[in-house]
Design an enzyme around this catalytic site. Structure first.
Site, PDB file in Angstrom:
ATOM      1  N   GLY A  89       0.833  -1.189   0.000  1.00  0.00           N
ATOM      2  CA  GLY A  89       0.000   0.000   0.000  1.00  0.00           C
ATOM      3  C   GLY A  89       0.875   1.249   0.000  1.00  0.00           C
ATOM      4  O   GLY A  89       2.099   1.186   0.110  1.00  0.00           O
ATOM      5  N   ALA A 160       8.871   6.004   7.048  1.00  0.00           N
ATOM      6  CA  ALA A 160       7.780   5.659   6.137  1.00  0.00           C
ATOM      7  C   ALA A 160       7.287   4.239   6.432  1.00  0.00           C
ATOM      8  O   ALA A 160       8.054   3.386   6.890  1.00  0.00           O
ATOM      9  CB  ALA A 160       8.248   5.764   4.689  1.00  0.00           C
ATOM     10  N   PHE A 174       8.679  -0.995   7.232  1.00  0.00           N
ATOM     11  CA  PHE A 174       9.010   0.391   7.574  1.00  0.00           C
ATOM     12  C   PHE A 174      10.419   0.749   7.109  1.00  0.00           C
ATOM     13  O   PHE A 174      11.266  -0.123   6.910  1.00  0.00           O
ATOM     14  CB  PHE A 174       8.891   0.621   9.082  1.00  0.00           C
ATOM     15  CG  PHE A 174       9.808  -0.236   9.917  1.00  0.00           C
ATOM     16  CD1 PHE A 174      11.116   0.152  10.183  1.00  0.00           C
ATOM     17  CD2 PHE A 174       9.366  -1.442  10.449  1.00  0.00           C
ATOM     18  CE1 PHE A 174      11.969  -0.632  10.953  1.00  0.00           C
ATOM     19  CE2 PHE A 174      10.208  -2.245  11.215  1.00  0.00           C
ATOM     20  CZ  PHE A 174      11.516  -1.833  11.469  1.00  0.00           C
ATOM     21  N   CYS A 191       5.583   9.908  -0.486  1.00  0.00           N
ATOM     22  CA  CYS A 191       4.279   9.350  -0.116  1.00  0.00           C
ATOM     23  C   CYS A 191       3.128  10.113  -0.773  1.00  0.00           C
ATOM     24  O   CYS A 191       1.983  10.012  -0.333  1.00  0.00           O
ATOM     25  CB  CYS A 191       4.100   9.319   1.406  1.00  0.00           C
ATOM     26  SG  CYS A 191       5.385   8.363   2.227  1.00  0.00           S
TER      27      CYS A 191
END
Length: 232
Positions: A89, A160, A174, A191
């Site tokens: 995602g 992130a 991560f 992002c």
């Protein structure tokens, strides 16, 4: 329920090769779960936590917009950077030297079946780790990852997050900026979020280099406590 997690330090490893390795481990877990469906004896499913550092690479999540990459193919080559569209995602992000990337490949049925809780636990492990360096990490509503100075004009992202889950088995994870070259983030809209900057631990602490092995140790400590697991 198997609450043991196998830690694997992959060192510096190509993104695609690491992604393929994640897929292998993911399939190993899923295959056992499928086998267990009709079996009298249930085999325990393994869990893994991979730590890795990638050469310069940009990755775009399945819901991302390729226009958030601000480089042409030739410009990518000139920066010795790769680009991949992947199955996690989130939008676009950067991985590179000086960044601790963690890929938990877990059967969440060994822990809890709640993806929202899983994401919050990953964020919390980073927030607690940063707190040990007197860096106040926080969540930003509607945006995954860990941020500093949320709600101010100086909001900046330090970690992130992007995951994939199927049959309650997780992939990806991560990326914490520890000693990252932040110049590489100038080549993307991180992002997909405009107007917010990115930072790294060494910048926040105003030091030349932060001990990455020490940071990993703290992440493992907090991850173990949150997930009530044993990492070996």
């Amino acid at each position: 329920m198997n609450k043991k997690i196998q830690l694997q330090e992959l060192g510096i490893k190509d993104y695609k090769a690491t992604w393929d390795f994640q897929e292998e481990l993911f399939k190993e877990i899923v295959d056992i779960k499928i086998q267990n469906r009709n079996a009298d004896f249930q085999l325990p499913t393994p869990n893994f936590l991979l730590f890795v550092e990638h050469p310069h690479v940009y990755t775009l999540g399945k819901s991302g917009d390729v226009s958030n990459l601000l480089l042409s193919e030739k410009q990518l080559e000139s920066k010795a950077a790769s680009f991949y569209k992947i199955n996690r995602g989130g939008d676009i992000t950067y991985h590179g030297p000086g960044q601790i990337v963690g890929y938990p490949i877990l059967d969440l049925e060994n822990f809890f079946t709640d993806i929202h809780k899983y994401l919050r636990f990953l964020e919390e492990a980073i927030i607690l780790t940063l707190a040990e360096y007197n860096i106040k990490g926080d969540r930003s509503e509607g945006e995954t990852g860990v941020w500093l100075d949320v709600g101010t004009p100086f909001a900046r992202k330090i970690c992130a997050l992007g995951v994939r889950a199927s049959r309650w088995v997780t992939m990806h994870g991560f990326a914490l900026n520890v000693n990252a070259d932040l110049g590489y983030f100038d080549n993307i809209i991180p992002c997909g979020i405009k107007g917010k900057s990115v930072t790294s631990m060494h910048v926040e602490l105003d030091v030349e280099k932060v001990d990455e092995q020490e940071v990993k140790g703290k992440i493992i400590k907090h991850f173990s406590a949150l997930f009530d697991c044993f990492i070996f």
